[in-house]
Write a protein that holds these residues in place. Structure first.
Motif, PDB file in Angstrom:
ATOM      1  N   ASN A  46      -4.074  -4.084  13.089  1.00 49.88           N
ATOM      2  CA  ASN A  46      -2.922  -4.563  12.315  1.00 49.88           C
ATOM      3  C   ASN A  46      -1.607  -4.313  13.050  1.00 49.88           C
ATOM      4  OD1 ASN A  46      -4.723  -5.260  10.333  1.00 49.88           O
ATOM      5  ND2 ASN A  46      -4.288  -3.530   8.990  1.00 49.88           N
TER       6      ASN A  46
ATOM      7  N   MET B 253      -1.414   5.118  -7.281  1.00 45.29           N
ATOM      8  CA  MET B 253      -1.303   4.652  -5.889  1.00 45.29           C
ATOM      9  C   MET B 253      -0.079   3.764  -5.704  1.00 45.29           C
ATOM     10  SD  MET B 253      -3.915   5.880  -4.282  1.00 45.29           S
ATOM     11  CE  MET B 253      -4.196   4.901  -2.799  1.00 45.29           C
TER      12      MET B 253
ATOM     13  N   HIS C  72     -11.806  -6.789   4.494  1.00 46.51           N
ATOM     14  CA  HIS C  72     -10.547  -6.953   5.235  1.00 46.51           C
ATOM     15  C   HIS C  72     -10.117  -8.412   5.299  1.00 46.51           C
ATOM     16  CE1 HIS C  72      -9.762  -2.885   6.601  1.00 46.51           C
ATOM     17  NE2 HIS C  72     -11.067  -2.742   6.565  1.00 46.51           N
TER      18      HIS C  72
ATOM     19  N   PRO D 218      -8.956  -0.236  11.557  1.00 49.64           N
ATOM     20  CA  PRO D 218      -8.303  -1.485  11.138  1.00 49.64           C
ATOM     21  C   PRO D 218      -6.795  -1.440  11.362  1.00 49.64           C
ATOM     22  CG  PRO D 218      -9.274  -0.300   9.245  1.00 49.64           C
ATOM     23  CD  PRO D 218      -9.744   0.377  10.481  1.00 49.64           C
TER      24      PRO D 218
ATOM     25  N   HIS E  90      -8.495  10.216  -2.807  1.00 51.06           N
ATOM     26  CA  HIS E  90      -8.107   8.794  -2.734  1.00 51.06           C
ATOM     27  C   HIS E  90      -9.199   7.946  -3.420  1.00 51.06           C
ATOM     28  CE1 HIS E  90      -7.727   4.894  -0.640  1.00 51.06           C
ATOM     29  NE2 HIS E  90      -6.505   5.241  -0.297  1.00 51.06           N
ATOM     30  N   PRO E  91      -8.842   6.794  -4.013  1.00 53.12           N
ATOM     31  CA  PRO E  91      -9.845   5.986  -4.720  1.00 53.12           C
ATOM     32  C   PRO E  91     -11.060   5.613  -3.866  1.00 53.12           C
ATOM     33  CG  PRO E  91      -7.650   5.088  -5.092  1.00 53.12           C
ATOM     34  CD  PRO E  91      -7.491   6.223  -4.137  1.00 53.12           C
TER      35      PRO E  91
ATOM     36  N   GLN F 218      -2.013  -4.824  -2.971  1.00 54.70           N
ATOM     37  CA  GLN F 218      -3.155  -4.157  -2.290  1.00 54.70           C
ATOM     38  C   GLN F 218      -3.505  -2.856  -3.008  1.00 54.70           C
ATOM     39  OE1 GLN F 218      -2.828  -3.648   1.999  1.00 54.70           O
ATOM     40  NE2 GLN F 218      -4.538  -2.215   2.076  1.00 54.70           N
ATOM     41  N   HIS F 219      -2.496  -2.043  -3.325  1.00 60.08           N
ATOM     42  CA  HIS F 219      -2.715  -0.852  -4.159  1.00 60.08           C
ATOM     43  C   HIS F 219      -2.188  -1.151  -5.561  1.00 60.08           C
ATOM     44  CE1 HIS F 219      -3.229   2.217  -0.627  1.00 60.08           C
ATOM     45  NE2 HIS F 219      -4.223   1.365  -0.752  1.00 60.08           N
TER      46      HIS F 219
ATOM     47  N   ALA G  88       0.849  -1.195   0.000  1.00 58.23           N
ATOM     48  CA  ALA G  88       0.000   0.000   0.000  1.00 58.23           C
ATOM     49  C   ALA G  88       0.884   1.245   0.000  1.00 58.23           C
ATOM     50  CB  ALA G  88      -0.922  -0.001   1.207  1.00 58.23           C
TER      51      ALA G  88
ATOM     52  N   HIS H 269      -9.360   9.653   3.641  1.00 62.02           N
ATOM     53  CA  HIS H 269      -9.657   8.313   3.109  1.00 62.02           C
ATOM     54  C   HIS H 269     -10.091   7.312   4.172  1.00 62.02           C
ATOM     55  CE1 HIS H 269      -5.575   7.571   4.558  1.00 62.02           C
ATOM     56  NE2 HIS H 269      -5.899   6.286   4.560  1.00 62.02           N
ATOM     57  N   ARG H 270     -10.037   7.673   5.448  1.00 61.45           N
ATOM     58  CA  ARG H 270     -10.358   6.691   6.492  1.00 61.45           C
ATOM     59  C   ARG H 270     -11.830   6.290   6.408  1.00 61.45           C
ATOM     60  NH1 ARG H 270      -6.294   4.892   8.481  1.00 61.45           N
ATOM     61  NH2 ARG H 270      -4.571   6.327   8.569  1.00 61.45           N
TER      62      ARG H 270
ATOM     63  N   THR I  49      -0.806  -1.661   7.532  1.00 59.58           N
ATOM     64  CA  THR I  49      -1.886  -1.964   6.595  1.00 59.58           C
ATOM     65  C   THR I  49      -2.223  -3.461   6.635  1.00 59.58           C
ATOM     66  OG1 THR I  49      -0.511  -2.539   4.720  1.00 59.58           O
ATOM     67  CG2 THR I  49      -0.928  -0.198   5.051  1.00 59.58           C
ATOM     68  N   ASN I  50      -3.236  -3.843   5.852  1.00 58.49           N
ATOM     69  CA  ASN I  50      -3.568  -5.269   5.784  1.00 58.49           C
ATOM     70  C   ASN I  50      -2.392  -6.076   5.243  1.00 58.49           C
ATOM     71  OD1 ASN I  50      -6.076  -4.764   6.817  1.00 58.49           O
ATOM     72  ND2 ASN I  50      -7.131  -4.752   4.842  1.00 58.49           N
TER      73      ASN I  50
HETATM   74  C1  UD1 Z   1      -4.955   1.493   3.022  1.00 62.81           C
HETATM   75  C2  UD1 Z   1      -4.528   1.203   4.466  1.00 62.81           C
HETATM   76  C3  UD1 Z   1      -4.363   2.510   5.219  1.00 62.81           C
HETATM   77  C4  UD1 Z   1      -3.464   3.485   4.478  1.00 62.81           C
HETATM   78  C5  UD1 Z   1      -4.006   3.678   3.072  1.00 62.81           C
HETATM   79  C6  UD1 Z   1      -3.155   4.629   2.255  1.00 62.81           C
HETATM   80  C7  UD1 Z   1      -5.433  -0.898   5.376  1.00 62.81           C
HETATM   81  C8  UD1 Z   1      -6.411  -1.472   6.307  1.00 62.81           C
HETATM   82  N1  UD1 Z   1      -5.520   0.422   5.179  1.00 62.81           N
HETATM   83  O1  UD1 Z   1      -6.269   2.050   3.071  1.00 62.81           O
HETATM   84  O2  UD1 Z   1      -3.809   2.242   6.476  1.00 62.81           O
HETATM   85  O3  UD1 Z   1      -3.445   4.717   5.155  1.00 62.81           O
HETATM   86  O4  UD1 Z   1      -4.055   2.407   2.413  1.00 62.81           O
HETATM   87  O5  UD1 Z   1      -3.696   4.856   1.007  1.00 62.81           O
HETATM   88  O6  UD1 Z   1      -4.614  -1.598   4.840  1.00 62.81           O
HETATM   89  N2  UD1 Z   1      -8.505   1.192  -4.491  1.00 62.81           N
HETATM   90  C9  UD1 Z   1      -8.383   1.557  -5.819  1.00 62.81           C
HETATM   91  N3  UD1 Z   1      -7.124   1.581  -6.362  1.00 62.81           N
HETATM   92  C10 UD1 Z   1      -6.033   1.243  -5.639  1.00 62.81           C
HETATM   93  C11 UD1 Z   1      -6.177   0.874  -4.295  1.00 62.81           C
HETATM   94  C12 UD1 Z   1      -7.414   0.857  -3.722  1.00 62.81           C
HETATM   95  O7  UD1 Z   1      -9.334   1.877  -6.490  1.00 62.81           O
HETATM   96  O8  UD1 Z   1      -4.920   1.282  -6.198  1.00 62.81           O
HETATM   97  C13 UD1 Z   1      -9.841   1.176  -3.877  1.00 62.81           C
HETATM   98  C14 UD1 Z   1     -10.255  -0.250  -3.534  1.00 62.81           C
HETATM   99  O9  UD1 Z   1     -11.061  -0.771  -4.490  1.00 62.81           O
HETATM  100  C15 UD1 Z   1     -10.985  -0.097  -2.229  1.00 62.81           C
HETATM  101  C16 UD1 Z   1     -10.500   1.228  -1.667  1.00 62.81           C
HETATM  102  O10 UD1 Z   1      -9.770   1.897  -2.669  1.00 62.81           O
HETATM  103  O11 UD1 Z   1     -12.346  -0.030  -2.405  1.00 62.81           O
HETATM  104  C17 UD1 Z   1      -9.689   1.037  -0.423  1.00 62.81           C
HETATM  105  O12 UD1 Z   1      -8.447   0.377  -0.649  1.00 62.81           O
HETATM  106  P1  UD1 Z   1      -7.732  -0.476   0.508  1.00 62.81           P
HETATM  107  O13 UD1 Z   1      -6.372  -0.849   0.114  1.00 62.81           O
HETATM  108  O14 UD1 Z   1      -8.641  -1.542   0.987  1.00 62.81           O
HETATM  109  O15 UD1 Z   1      -7.627   0.511   1.742  1.00 62.81           O
HETATM  110  P2  UD1 Z   1      -7.220   2.042   1.790  1.00 62.81           P
HETATM  111  O16 UD1 Z   1      -8.445   2.797   2.162  1.00 62.81           O
HETATM  112  O17 UD1 Z   1      -6.431   2.490   0.610  1.00 62.81           O
END
Ligand code: UD1
Length: 412
Positions: A175, A86, A110, A171, A280-281, A80-81, A52, A248-249, A139-140
């Motif tokens: 973690n 990202m 999660h 979360p 953020h997405p 994850q990202h 991430a 984004h939280r 992060t996860n």
């Molecule tokens: C994650 C971390 C958080 C960190 C943040 C930074 C966890 C629990 N959280 O949160 O601690 O501060 O990253 O950005 O791990 N998505 C996209 N494109 C991407 C990535 C994600 O569209 O490249 C969308 C996903 O579909 C999802 C949402 O964004 O619906 C959240 O992504 P996720 O990685 O689950 O958590 P973050 O909110 O990014």
């Protein structure tokens, strides 16, 4: 580096001798894994698992430091990202070598995301046979990699250990607690983090190294300065005359009523000062449901995609105030002497609250007045410039790699 305050006095200077290492933990675990992996071929020294956005930033200087030494490193991306803005842009800007493996875990709940990373990483660890698995942040991806390494009896090292918000609804708090408790090398960024680890009985494994995000910031500072003017021009902004927003939280963006109230507060600010909102997405998806631009008024309210590391820092450095719920950005704004308002009830970085440099506000109703007050307070800005930086001297990565190197020697 005049823009970034430094204090080295409190950080680990002389590294502990090997007798101070948690020998039994390191060698005991490694002995078991070596036996179980009779089929394993190449033995890599270190496996760093990232995935991430914040992890790319936290590990970049560590990876750079490792590359300058005779240590074999495998970098694994959990996936994850995955959007270029990202992920890929950080590898380019921070010059991180392309990961050897991408687990392509993608998004999900999660449990699903964590489990997918664990399942895929288990096979990768067995194939590469690392002596130590290194994780960073909260992060996860961090948790999944820490559990997978620990369950395979590979010693786990945690960069940015010991942070606590004491809010189990986040979360990240789950973690970071679980990751610390299944790691055997804990690299703490601050004295507060060391105290938290001591309170949980983890002091034997803990080392005060400083924060690697200070190292990353120092690494990019010269390039950042060269890009500031162009960037401000691109967004039609003037230095110290706008508010930068990132949110984004889940606690702020998943509840659409709350998100609507936050959006209204931001629009009120935009009547007085330009606002640049880097979306953020996760937030983009939620905002699309409430038609964010409907009825937007004011001087300026610009929505833009998330920026790369250097652009984001440059926009932060020139802002009159930052509104965020990110952990890392609270700290970066403190180091860059930019006043910050954090839209949360608590913070894992209490050091940033000193001198009013960062304020916690959890009620959107109070937000706009406070943002404007802080953004227009020139005296506050001058005052926070003289605050000491408790996050390190920019040499955390070198301390961490020296500790890892000593551990590897012990494992040989
Ligand atoms: C994650 C971390 C958080 C960190 C943040 C930074 C966890 C629990 N959280 O949160 O601690 O501060 O990253 O950005 O791990 N998505 C996209 N494109 C991407 C990535 C994600 O569209 O490249 C969308 C996903 O579909 C999802 C949402 O964004 O619906 C959240 O992504 P996720 O990685 O689950 O958590 P973050 O909110 O990014």
């Amino acid at each position: 580096m005049s823009d970034v305050a430094c204090s080295s006095g409190t950080f680990l200077k002389a590294l502990p001798t090997l007798t101070e290492y948690p020998h039994d933990l390191l060698s005991g675990r490694h002995g078991i894994v070596a036996k179980e992996k009779q089929g394993g071929h190449r033995m890599t020294d270190l496996m760093i698992v990232v995935g991430a956005r914040p992890q790319f930033i936290k590990t970049a200087p560590v990876i750079k430091e490792i590359s300058s030494r005779n240590i074999d490193l495998t970098v694994v991306h959990s996936g994850q990202h995955y959007d270029p803005e990202m992920s890929a842009i950080f590898f380019r800007e921070l010059r991180i070598p392309k990961p050897s493996v991408n687990l392509q875990s993608g998004s999900g709940s999660h449990a699903r995301q964590t489990a997918t990373i664990m399942r895929r990483l288990e096979a990768t660890i067995l194939a590469h046979n690392p002596k130590i698995v290194v994780v960073a942040g909260d992060t996860n991806t961090t948790l999944a990699a820490a559990i997978t390494g620990a369950k395979l009896n590979v010693p786990v090292a945690h960069i940015e250990a010991g942070l606590r918000s004491y809010d189990l609804s986040m979360p990240e708090e789950i973690n970071r607690r679980l990751t610390d408790h299944c790691s055997v090398l804990l690299f703490a960024p601050t004295k507060t983090a060391m105290r938290n680890l001591r309170n949980e009985g983890l002091q034997r494994m803990a080392y005060l190294t400083g924060d690697t995000m200070v190292d990353s910031l120092r690494m990019v500072m010269p390039v950042l300065r060269s890009r500031e003017a162009d960037l401000l021009k691109r967004f039609k902004l003037k230095s110290r005359d706008y508010v930068l927003v990132t949110l984004h939280r889940p606690s702020n963006v998943d509840d659409l009523d709350r998100l609507r109230r936050i959006q209204n507060a931001i629009k009120n600010v935009a009547m007085r000062l330009p606002v640049l909102f880097l979306v953020h997405p996760r937030t983009r998806e939620r905002l699309s449901r409430i038609k964010v631009l409907e009825g937007a008024t004011g001087r300026e309210f610009t929505l833009a995609s998330p920026q790369g590391y250097i652009e984001n820092l440059a926009l932060m450095k020139n802002a009159s105030c930052l509104l965020t719920d990110s952990g890392g950005m609270q700290k970066e704004s403190f180091i860059l002497h930019v006043p910050c308002i954090t839209l949360r009830a608590n913070t894992e970085w209490p050091e940033t609250l000193q001198g009013g440099a960062n304020r916690l506000i959890n009620r959107p109703g109070r937000m706009s007045r406070e943002i404007l007050r802080v953004a227009l307070d020139e005296q506050l800005r001058t005052r926070i410039t003289s605050l000491k930086n408790p996050f390190g001297d920019g040499r955390a990565s070198s301390r961490i790699v020296r500790l890892l190197e000593s551990s590897l020697q012990h494992l040989k």
